[in-house]
Design a protein around this motif. Structure first.
Motif, PDB file in Angstrom:
ATOM      1  N   ASN A  96       1.105  -1.116   0.564  1.00 22.08           N
ATOM      2  CA  ASN A  96       0.002  -0.010  -0.183  1.00 22.08           C
ATOM      3  C   ASN A  96       0.815   1.005  -0.264  1.00 22.08           C
ATOM      4  O   ASN A  96       1.011   1.990   0.785  1.00 22.08           O
ATOM      5  CB  ASN A  96      -1.235  -0.097   1.261  1.00 22.08           C
ATOM      6  CG  ASN A  96      -1.681  -0.889   0.877  1.00 22.08           C
ATOM      7  OD1 ASN A  96      -2.185  -1.305  -0.201  1.00 22.08           O
ATOM      8  ND2 ASN A  96      -2.736  -0.477   1.971  1.00 22.08           N
ATOM      9  N   SER A 122      -6.215  -5.535  -3.608  1.00 23.16           N
ATOM     10  CA  SER A 122      -6.681  -5.975  -2.350  1.00 23.16           C
ATOM     11  C   SER A 122      -7.430  -7.719  -2.330  1.00 23.16           C
ATOM     12  O   SER A 122      -7.514  -7.940  -3.313  1.00 23.16           O
ATOM     13  CB  SER A 122      -8.188  -4.762  -3.107  1.00 23.16           C
ATOM     14  OG  SER A 122      -9.105  -5.171  -1.421  1.00 23.16           O
ATOM     15  N   LYS A 190      -5.623   2.163  -5.631  1.00 28.87           N
ATOM     16  CA  LYS A 190      -5.919   1.789  -4.976  1.00 28.87           C
ATOM     17  C   LYS A 190      -6.066   2.541  -2.958  1.00 28.87           C
ATOM     18  O   LYS A 190      -7.118   2.114  -2.591  1.00 28.87           O
ATOM     19  CB  LYS A 190      -5.164   0.773  -4.118  1.00 28.87           C
ATOM     20  CG  LYS A 190      -4.750  -0.299  -3.437  1.00 28.87           C
ATOM     21  CD  LYS A 190      -6.393  -0.945  -2.733  1.00 28.87           C
ATOM     22  CE  LYS A 190      -5.701  -2.270  -1.746  1.00 28.87           C
ATOM     23  NZ  LYS A 190      -5.258  -1.873  -0.595  1.00 28.87           N
ATOM     24  N   HIS A 193     -10.071   3.053  -3.007  1.00 35.26           N
ATOM     25  CA  HIS A 193     -10.863   2.141  -2.929  1.00 35.26           C
ATOM     26  C   HIS A 193     -10.867   2.043  -1.757  1.00 35.26           C
ATOM     27  O   HIS A 193     -11.370   1.866  -1.094  1.00 35.26           O
ATOM     28  CB  HIS A 193      -9.522   0.636  -3.545  1.00 35.26           C
ATOM     29  CG  HIS A 193     -10.639  -0.457  -2.373  1.00 35.26           C
ATOM     30  ND1 HIS A 193      -9.498  -0.769  -1.242  1.00 35.26           N
ATOM     31  CD2 HIS A 193     -10.811  -1.859  -3.043  1.00 35.26           C
ATOM     32  CE1 HIS A 193     -10.376  -1.959  -1.424  1.00 35.26           C
ATOM     33  NE2 HIS A 193     -10.486  -2.558  -2.203  1.00 35.26           N
ATOM     34  N   ASN A 194      -9.274   2.811  -0.925  1.00 36.68           N
ATOM     35  CA  ASN A 194      -9.818   2.227   1.064  1.00 36.68           C
ATOM     36  C   ASN A 194     -10.013   3.731   1.502  1.00 36.68           C
ATOM     37  O   ASN A 194     -10.594   2.813   1.890  1.00 36.68           O
ATOM     38  CB  ASN A 194      -8.073   2.212   1.063  1.00 36.68           C
ATOM     39  CG  ASN A 194      -7.075   1.041   1.163  1.00 36.68           C
ATOM     40  OD1 ASN A 194      -7.635   0.152   0.620  1.00 36.68           O
ATOM     41  ND2 ASN A 194      -6.212   0.250   1.796  1.00 36.68           N
ATOM     42  N   GLU A 197     -12.862   2.040   1.396  1.00 37.28           N
ATOM     43  CA  GLU A 197     -13.243   1.066   2.543  1.00 37.28           C
ATOM     44  C   GLU A 197     -13.720   2.326   3.911  1.00 37.28           C
ATOM     45  O   GLU A 197     -14.434   1.805   4.526  1.00 37.28           O
ATOM     46  CB  GLU A 197     -11.763   0.722   2.980  1.00 37.28           C
ATOM     47  CG  GLU A 197     -12.190  -0.962   3.331  1.00 37.28           C
ATOM     48  CD  GLU A 197     -10.637  -0.927   2.957  1.00 37.28           C
ATOM     49  OE1 GLU A 197     -10.245  -1.643   1.812  1.00 37.28           O
ATOM     50  OE2 GLU A 197     -10.011  -1.080   3.942  1.00 37.28           O
ATOM     51  N   TYR A 198     -12.819   2.848   4.196  1.00 41.11           N
ATOM     52  CA  TYR A 198     -12.970   3.557   5.385  1.00 41.11           C
ATOM     53  C   TYR A 198     -14.401   4.026   5.397  1.00 41.11           C
ATOM     54  O   TYR A 198     -14.623   4.452   7.092  1.00 41.11           O
ATOM     55  CB  TYR A 198     -12.759   4.823   5.830  1.00 41.11           C
ATOM     56  CG  TYR A 198     -10.722   4.883   5.888  1.00 41.11           C
ATOM     57  CD1 TYR A 198     -10.142   3.778   5.778  1.00 41.11           C
ATOM     58  CD2 TYR A 198     -10.098   5.357   6.528  1.00 41.11           C
ATOM     59  CE1 TYR A 198      -8.984   3.764   5.865  1.00 41.11           C
ATOM     60  CE2 TYR A 198      -8.538   5.351   6.970  1.00 41.11           C
ATOM     61  CZ  TYR A 198      -8.283   4.750   6.801  1.00 41.11           C
ATOM     62  OH  TYR A 198      -6.874   4.790   6.750  1.00 41.11           O
ATOM     63  N   SER A 281      -6.683   2.196  14.169  1.00 47.02           N
ATOM     64  CA  SER A 281      -5.653   2.541  13.325  1.00 47.02           C
ATOM     65  C   SER A 281      -6.166   3.005  11.911  1.00 47.02           C
ATOM     66  O   SER A 281      -6.683   2.965  11.430  1.00 47.02           O
ATOM     67  CB  SER A 281      -4.764   1.457  13.158  1.00 47.02           C
ATOM     68  OG  SER A 281      -4.090   1.060  14.293  1.00 47.02           O
ATOM     69  N   ASP A 282      -4.938   3.571  10.917  1.00 47.62           N
ATOM     70  CA  ASP A 282      -5.075   3.780   9.660  1.00 47.62           C
ATOM     71  C   ASP A 282      -3.800   4.023   9.714  1.00 47.62           C
ATOM     72  O   ASP A 282      -3.029   4.818  10.144  1.00 47.62           O
ATOM     73  CB  ASP A 282      -6.024   5.268   9.448  1.00 47.62           C
ATOM     74  CG  ASP A 282      -4.984   6.337   9.765  1.00 47.62           C
ATOM     75  OD1 ASP A 282      -4.180   6.739  11.220  1.00 47.62           O
ATOM     76  OD2 ASP A 282      -4.145   6.796   8.507  1.00 47.62           O
ATOM     77  N   SER A 283      -3.603   3.981   8.227  1.00 50.07           N
ATOM     78  CA  SER A 283      -1.895   3.169   7.176  1.00 50.07           C
ATOM     79  C   SER A 283      -1.687   4.556   6.276  1.00 50.07           C
ATOM     80  O   SER A 283      -0.878   4.127   5.556  1.00 50.07           O
ATOM     81  CB  SER A 283      -2.385   2.057   6.734  1.00 50.07           C
ATOM     82  OG  SER A 283      -2.659   0.506   7.506  1.00 50.07           O
ATOM     83  N   GLY A 284      -3.045   5.412   5.724  1.00 52.15           N
ATOM     84  CA  GLY A 284      -1.886   6.002   5.460  1.00 52.15           C
ATOM     85  C   GLY A 284      -3.221   6.627   4.130  1.00 52.15           C
ATOM     86  O   GLY A 284      -3.398   7.124   3.604  1.00 52.15           O
ATOM     87  N   ARG A 310     -11.788   8.280  12.705  1.00 51.58           N
ATOM     88  CA  ARG A 310     -10.373   7.046  13.162  1.00 51.58           C
ATOM     89  C   ARG A 310      -9.513   7.676  14.472  1.00 51.58           C
ATOM     90  O   ARG A 310      -9.496   6.985  15.223  1.00 51.58           O
ATOM     91  CB  ARG A 310     -10.228   6.442  11.980  1.00 51.58           C
ATOM     92  CG  ARG A 310     -10.354   5.354  11.458  1.00 51.58           C
ATOM     93  CD  ARG A 310      -9.622   4.797   9.954  1.00 51.58           C
ATOM     94  NE  ARG A 310     -10.538   3.895   9.354  1.00 51.58           N
ATOM     95  CZ  ARG A 310     -10.362   2.513   8.912  1.00 51.58           C
ATOM     96  NH1 ARG A 310      -8.103   2.384   9.204  1.00 51.58           N
ATOM     97  NH2 ARG A 310     -11.000   1.664   8.305  1.00 51.58           N
TER      98      ARG A 310
HETATM   99  O1  LIG Z   1      -5.428  -2.498   2.358  1.00 50.90           O
HETATM  100  C1  LIG Z   1      -6.205  -3.385   3.177  1.00 50.90           C
HETATM  101  C2  LIG Z   1      -7.447  -3.608   3.048  1.00 50.90           C
HETATM  102  O2  LIG Z   1      -7.745  -3.006   1.909  1.00 50.90           O
HETATM  103  C3  LIG Z   1      -5.153  -3.479   4.415  1.00 50.90           C
HETATM  104  O3  LIG Z   1      -6.023  -4.139   4.982  1.00 50.90           O
HETATM  105  C4  LIG Z   1      -4.842  -1.813   5.087  1.00 50.90           C
HETATM  106  O4  LIG Z   1      -4.440  -1.754   6.149  1.00 50.90           O
HETATM  107  C5  LIG Z   1      -6.493  -1.113   5.551  1.00 50.90           C
HETATM  108  O5  LIG Z   1      -5.877   0.244   5.568  1.00 50.90           O
HETATM  109  P1  LIG Z   1      -6.717   0.683   6.933  1.00 50.90           P
HETATM  110  O6  LIG Z   1      -4.789  -0.249   7.727  1.00 50.90           O
HETATM  111  O7  LIG Z   1      -5.524   2.333   7.072  1.00 50.90           O
HETATM  112  O8  LIG Z   1      -7.355   0.464   7.874  1.00 50.90           O
END
Ligand SMILES: O=C(CO)[C@H](O)[C@H](O)COP(=O)(O)O
Ligand SMILES: NC(=O)C1=CN([C@@H]2O[C@H](COP(=O)(O)OP(=O)(O)OC[C@H]3O[C@@H](n4cnc5c(N)ncnc54)[C@H](OP(=O)(O)O)[C@@H]3O)[C@@H](O)[C@H]2O)C=CC1
Length: 340
Positions: A96, A122, A190, A193-194, A197-198, A281-284, A310
Motif C-alpha cells: 500500500n 486488495s 487502490k 478504494h481504501n 473502505e473507510y 488505526s489507519d495506514s495512510g 478514526r
Molecule cells: O489495504 C487493505 C485493505 O484493503 C489493508 O488491510 C489496509 O491495511 C487497510 O487500511 P487501514 O490500515 O488504513 O485500515
C-alpha cells in the motif's frame, strides 16, 4: 503461459500470493527477513533464498520480483533490490505505497533501465481462496509481459454474473485485474478504494451502533440523560439482536456485501465486541484520498468524516473536547458532568 516470479515479504499477503501462483503452476523464488517464513513456503514448492543477492541470482533474466513488505519499508527494499538487478528486469510493488512515491521510484529506476510496476492489491487474508483484486500502473508493454501472473493472482470471472450491457470478449476488469495507467495509477486507484473502505466501514459501524441502543427507553436508569436527553422512551423499546440483523441483511438486502459478511462474522464470534477497545488505526490511504479530494476540489464528506472518526477513536479529539467543555463553563458556568 507459466512464468517465474520472485516474492520479497512473506507475511499475510505475500505468502498467499506465492501459494496462489504455485497452485497456478508458476515458479516462485522467495525471500523474507524471517527465515521461518521462507522455509514454510519452500516446503510448499517455492525456491528458498537467504539474501537479496541469492534471490536475484535465482531469478532468470529478465527478472520479475514482487515486493510485499510493510509499506514504510518498501522504498529501502526497492533500492536494495535494484543493486542486484539489471536492465529490463522488473520490480513490482504490491504493497500500500503512496502513488507519489511510485512516480519517484519509477523515475529513478528507469535511469538504470529497470522497470517499475505498482500494483494495488486488495483481498486481505482471504485472497488465497477468493483471489486478489489488482489495480496496475506502469509501462503498458512491461505490464503486458506480466499478465499471466496477474491472471493467476486475480479472482477470475468466477460466479459473478456479467454486468448487463457488457458483450464480446471478457475483459481484464471482469477477470479481477486492471491496467489503470502510467506509474502511480495502480496505487492511486487502490488509495481511493481504501478511502471508500473507510466510509463503508464507518457506515456499518454507525448503523449497528444505532441499532444497539434501540432499547434505551427500557433502561432509563442506566441512560445518561445529560449526554442524550430522551424525551420519548416509548420509542426506544427494542432489544434488537444485531448479530441476527447482520445475518438477515446478508440475504437480498441493498447493503449486502463482503464487508457485511465480515461484519456478521465479527458479531457472530463476539456479539459484545469484548476483544476490542475501539482504537482504530489507519495506514495512510484514507488521508491520501482526502488530500487528493482537496487538491482536486472534489467534495468527499463521507470519506473525510470516516477518517476523522478514526482519529477520534484514538483520543486525538481530546484537546478539542476539553476546550469545548472549558468554553461551555466560561460562558454558561456549566460544570462538566462525570461520565455516566
Ligand atoms: O489495504 C487493505 C485493505 O484493503 C489493508 O488491510 C489496509 O491495511 C487497510 O487500511 P487501514 O490500515 O488504513 O485500515
Ligand atoms: N494485510 C492486508 O489486508 C493488506 C496489506 N496490504 C499491503 O501489503 C504489504 C504487506 O502487508 P502484510 O502482508 O499484511 O504485512 P505483514 O507484516 O504480514 O508481512 C510483511 C512481511 O515482510 C517481512 N519483511 C519486513 N521487512 C522486510 C525486508 N526488508 N525484506 C524482506 N522481508 C521483509 C516481514 O517479516 P517480519 O514480520 O519478520 O518483520 C513479514 O514477513 C503492506 O504494504 C500492506 O500495506 C495490501 C492489501 C491488504
Amino acid at each position: 503461459m507459466k512464468m517465474q516470479l520472485g516474492m520479497i515479504g512473506l507475511g499475510r499477503m505475500g505468502a498467499n500470493l506465492v501459494r496462489r501462483l504455485i497452485r497456478g503452476g508458476h515458479e516462485c523464488v522467495v525471500y523474507d527477513v524471517n527465515p521461518e517464513a521462507v522455509k514454510a513456503l519452500a516446503a510448499e514448492g517455492a525456491t528458498e533464498t537467504r539474501s537479496l543477492a541469492e534471490f536475484a541470482a535465482a531469478l532468470r533474466p529478465p527478472r520479475a520480483a514482487w515486493i510485499m513488505v510493510p509499506a514504510g519499508l518498501t522504498g529501502e527494499t526497492v533500492s536494495a533490490l535494484a543493486e542486484h538487478f539489471a536492465p529490463d528486469d522488473v520490480i513490482i510493488d504490491g504493497g500500500n505505497s503512496y502513488y507519489r512515491d511510485d512516480i519517484l521510484r519509477a523515475a529513478s529506476l528507469v535511469e538504470r533501465g529497470i522497470h517499475y510496476v505498482d500494483v494495488g492489491t486488495s483481498g486481505g487474508v482471504f485472497g488465497l481462496e477468493r483471489g486478489f483484486c489488482l489495480m496496475i500502473g506502469g509501462e503498458p508493454g512491461v505490464v503486458a509481459r506480466l499478465e499471466p501472473l496477474f491472471e493467476t493472482i486475480a479472482p477470475g470471472v468466477g460466479t459473478i454474473p456479467r454486468t448487463p450491457g457488457r458483450t464480446g470478449e471478457i475483459t481484464q476488469a471482469e477477470k479481477g485485474y486492471l491496467y489503470c495507467g502510467p506509474n502511480g495509477a495502480g496505487h492511486f486507484v487502490k488509495m481511493v478504494h481504501n478511502g471508500i473502505e473507510y466510509g463503508m466501514m464507518a457506515a456499518f459501524a454507525e448503523g449497528f451502533a444505532v441499532l444497539d441502543k434501540a432499547n434505551i427507553g427500557t433502561t432509563s436508569a442506566e441512560h445518561n440523560a445529560e449526554t442524550a436527553p430522551l424525551g420519548n422512551p416509548e420509542y426506544y423499546q427494542y432489544d434488537l439482536d444485531t448479530t441476527a440483523i447482520a445475518e438477515v441483511w446478508r440475504r437480498g438486502s441493498v447493503v449486502s456485501s463482503w464487508l457485511l459478511d465480515l461484519t456478521a462474522a465479527a458479531l457472530q464470534e463476539d456479539p459484545g465486541l469484548t476483544e476490542f477497545s475501539g482504537r482504530v488505526s489507519d495506514s495512510g490511504e484514507g488521508r491520501w484520498t482526502v488530500l487528493a479530494a482537496v487538491e482536486e476540489g472534489v467534495p468527499a464528506h463521507v470519506l473525510t468524516a470516516s477518517l476523522y472518526e478514526r482519529f477520534s477513536s484514538r483520543g486525538e479529539g481530546l484537546f478539542a473536547d476539553k476546550l469545548l467543555s472549558a468554553m461551555r463553563k466560561q460562558f454558561g458556568g456549566h460544570a462538566e458532568k462525570p461520565a455516566g
